[in-house]
Design a protein around this motif. Structure first.
Motif, PDB file in Angstrom:
ATOM      1  N   LYS A  26       0.848  -1.203   0.000  1.00  0.00           N
ATOM      2  CA  LYS A  26       0.000   0.000   0.000  1.00  0.00           C
ATOM      3  C   LYS A  26       0.878   1.245   0.000  1.00  0.00           C
ATOM      4  O   LYS A  26       1.787   1.381   0.810  1.00  0.00           O
ATOM      5  CB  LYS A  26      -0.919   0.008   1.222  1.00  0.00           C
ATOM      6  CG  LYS A  26      -1.865   1.217   1.264  1.00  0.00           C
ATOM      7  CD  LYS A  26      -2.843   1.118   2.418  1.00  0.00           C
ATOM      8  CE  LYS A  26      -2.228   1.490   3.733  1.00  0.00           C
ATOM      9  NZ  LYS A  26      -1.833   2.923   3.819  1.00  0.00           N
ATOM     10  N   PRO A  80      -6.652   2.906   3.009  1.00  0.00           N
ATOM     11  CA  PRO A  80      -6.900   1.479   2.764  1.00  0.00           C
ATOM     12  C   PRO A  80      -7.924   1.236   1.663  1.00  0.00           C
ATOM     13  O   PRO A  80      -7.745   0.340   0.825  1.00  0.00           O
ATOM     14  CB  PRO A  80      -7.398   0.972   4.120  1.00  0.00           C
ATOM     15  CG  PRO A  80      -6.758   1.882   5.109  1.00  0.00           C
ATOM     16  CD  PRO A  80      -6.737   3.234   4.452  1.00  0.00           C
ATOM     17  N   GLU A 121       0.308  -3.466   4.362  1.00  0.00           N
ATOM     18  CA  GLU A 121       0.387  -2.162   5.031  1.00  0.00           C
ATOM     19  C   GLU A 121       1.824  -1.911   5.462  1.00  0.00           C
ATOM     20  O   GLU A 121       2.436  -2.753   6.114  1.00  0.00           O
ATOM     21  CB  GLU A 121      -0.541  -2.165   6.252  1.00  0.00           C
ATOM     22  CG  GLU A 121      -0.379  -0.976   7.177  1.00  0.00           C
ATOM     23  CD  GLU A 121      -0.722   0.338   6.520  1.00  0.00           C
ATOM     24  OE1 GLU A 121       0.203   1.152   6.300  1.00  0.00           O
ATOM     25  OE2 GLU A 121      -1.921   0.552   6.231  1.00  0.00           O
ATOM     26  N   THR A 155       2.004   4.976   6.854  1.00  0.00           N
ATOM     27  CA  THR A 155       1.496   6.137   6.120  1.00  0.00           C
ATOM     28  C   THR A 155       2.309   7.367   6.505  1.00  0.00           C
ATOM     29  O   THR A 155       2.647   7.553   7.675  1.00  0.00           O
ATOM     30  CB  THR A 155       0.007   6.368   6.454  1.00  0.00           C
ATOM     31  OG1 THR A 155      -0.728   5.191   6.098  1.00  0.00           O
ATOM     32  CG2 THR A 155      -0.549   7.553   5.693  1.00  0.00           C
ATOM     33  N   VAL A 176       1.498   3.808  11.641  1.00  0.00           N
ATOM     34  CA  VAL A 176       0.655   2.673  11.250  1.00  0.00           C
ATOM     35  C   VAL A 176      -0.686   2.813  11.941  1.00  0.00           C
ATOM     36  O   VAL A 176      -0.761   2.832  13.172  1.00  0.00           O
ATOM     37  CB  VAL A 176       1.308   1.332  11.632  1.00  0.00           C
ATOM     38  CG1 VAL A 176       0.408   0.173  11.190  1.00  0.00           C
ATOM     39  CG2 VAL A 176       2.688   1.208  11.006  1.00  0.00           C
ATOM     40  N   SER A 186      -6.230  -0.225   9.782  1.00  0.00           N
ATOM     41  CA  SER A 186      -6.005  -0.440   8.357  1.00  0.00           C
ATOM     42  C   SER A 186      -6.272  -1.873   7.919  1.00  0.00           C
ATOM     43  O   SER A 186      -6.788  -2.100   6.816  1.00  0.00           O
ATOM     44  CB  SER A 186      -4.563  -0.053   8.005  1.00  0.00           C
ATOM     45  OG  SER A 186      -4.303  -0.216   6.631  1.00  0.00           O
ATOM     46  N   ILE A 200      -8.684  -2.690   4.933  1.00  0.00           N
ATOM     47  CA  ILE A 200      -8.187  -3.291   3.688  1.00  0.00           C
ATOM     48  C   ILE A 200      -9.025  -4.498   3.311  1.00  0.00           C
ATOM     49  O   ILE A 200      -9.453  -4.660   2.153  1.00  0.00           O
ATOM     50  CB  ILE A 200      -6.702  -3.683   3.830  1.00  0.00           C
ATOM     51  CG1 ILE A 200      -5.817  -2.430   3.795  1.00  0.00           C
ATOM     52  CG2 ILE A 200      -6.284  -4.658   2.734  1.00  0.00           C
ATOM     53  CD1 ILE A 200      -4.369  -2.705   4.143  1.00  0.00           C
ATOM     54  N   SER A 252       7.831  -0.185   8.032  1.00  0.00           N
ATOM     55  CA  SER A 252       7.003   0.744   8.795  1.00  0.00           C
ATOM     56  C   SER A 252       7.806   1.544   9.819  1.00  0.00           C
ATOM     57  O   SER A 252       7.301   2.540  10.342  1.00  0.00           O
ATOM     58  CB  SER A 252       5.882  -0.017   9.516  1.00  0.00           C
ATOM     59  OG  SER A 252       4.948  -0.517   8.582  1.00  0.00           O
ATOM     60  N   CYS A 254      -3.984  -8.664  11.561  1.00  0.00           N
ATOM     61  CA  CYS A 254      -3.351  -8.816  10.250  1.00  0.00           C
ATOM     62  C   CYS A 254      -3.302 -10.298   9.865  1.00  0.00           C
ATOM     63  O   CYS A 254      -3.338 -11.181  10.726  1.00  0.00           O
ATOM     64  CB  CYS A 254      -1.965  -8.189  10.240  1.00  0.00           C
ATOM     65  SG  CYS A 254      -0.706  -9.057  11.211  1.00  0.00           S
TER      66      CYS A 254
END
Length: 280
Positions: free
Chosen positions: A127, A133, A155, A158, A167, A171, A175, A190, A220
């Motif tokens: 991403k 997302p 992920e 961002t 993070v 997300s 997603i 990240s 996740c």
């Protein structure tokens, strides 16, 4: 072969180096896979086309790199994943690797996404650091329509102002809801600090374990972790990789956490991470 059907780990050095290093990492990954009953995919890039500086090492290139990846795959039995940056790289890469990975900066490049999907291989899309997302749904659709065996979205943080990534733990659910794809967490990219190491990306690797545990608790579907026996000597991402010797202990924590949360995967009991208890 379905790579993303179960909780999975994609791990390895950032960029391909020499076979001795690859074999050392692969042997440890195989040992961990067998001890923890955890599916693992060997990761390394044949080219790092988005390095910050022109002088930064990029890797061996497409064809020498694919030969190195084929050797790892043949000798270790591990499936392999590598980045592709241009549409013309996808077909030859798809002859060797099990998963084609789309770098975050290229996650909206239609020709690249379609070419990756046309190989019929699994595709992992990072991403973009600027993407919500929900915006990944269109990228996933491009790959699916082109014919990919399966698609995952990773992920990797961002942008938060300049030189920092955060993070959003929401997300992963967002997603999945938007794309129907598994949501993987990249625990090493990240912690990058873009542009803060004399114009290159720095990093805060001490935060990798806490972010990984948080992402697993948030649901996740797998992990992406760059790892190296001596991160400080790695030609790429040396400031944000996990030392190879610390990988197993972190994964045991991950599996124990998943068991505590009622994860149905077989590996949480096979690893013996928690005595007693029952699987959901």
């Amino acid at each position: 072969m379905s790579v993303f059907e179960r909780f999975v780990l994609m791990a390895g050095p950032c960029v391909l180096e020499d076979h001795g290093l690859h074999a050392e990492v692969a042997r440890e990954l195989v040992r961990i896979r067998d001890d923890l009953a955890l599916p693992i995919v060997f990761k390394a890039s044949f080219d790092k086309a988005n390095r910050s500086k022109l002088s930064s090492p990029r890797g061996p290139g497409l064809h020498p790199g694919l030969e190195l990846l084929q050797r790892v795959k043949s000798e270790s039995g591990l499936p392999v994943v590598t980045d592709v940056h241009e549409p013309d790289q996808c077909a030859p890469a798809g002859e060797v690797v099990d998963v084609l990975q789309i770098p975050a900066f290229l996650c909206r490049q239609t020709d690249l996404l379609v070419a990756a999907g046309r190989t019929g291989r699994s595709v992992n899309i990072k991403k973009g650091q600027w993407m919500a997302p929900e915006e990944m749904a269109a990228a996933v659709e491009k790959v699916r329509v082109a014919g990919a065996a399966e698609v995952a979205v990773t992920e990797r943080g961002t942008f938060f102002g300049y030189g920092n990534l955060v993070v959003d733990m929401r997300s992963f659910a967002r997603i999945r809801a938007a794309t129907g794809a598994p949501a993987i967490f990249d625990g090493t990219h990240s912690v990058q600090r873009p542009g803060l190491a004399e114009g290159s990306s720095g990093g805060d690797p001490e935060h990798i374990p806490s972010l990984v545990r948080a992402a697993v608790a948030a649901g996740c579907d797998g992990l992406f972790l760059e790892t190296h026996p001596e991160p400080s000597r790695a030609p790429s991402d040396s400031t944000n990789m996990l030392p190879l010797e610390r990988l197993e202990s972190l994964l045991r924590e991950v599996l124990a956490l998943r068991q505590a949360l009622g994860a149905p995967d077989e590996q949480v009991q096979s690893a013996g991470v928690v005595e007693g208890g029952s699987r959901s």
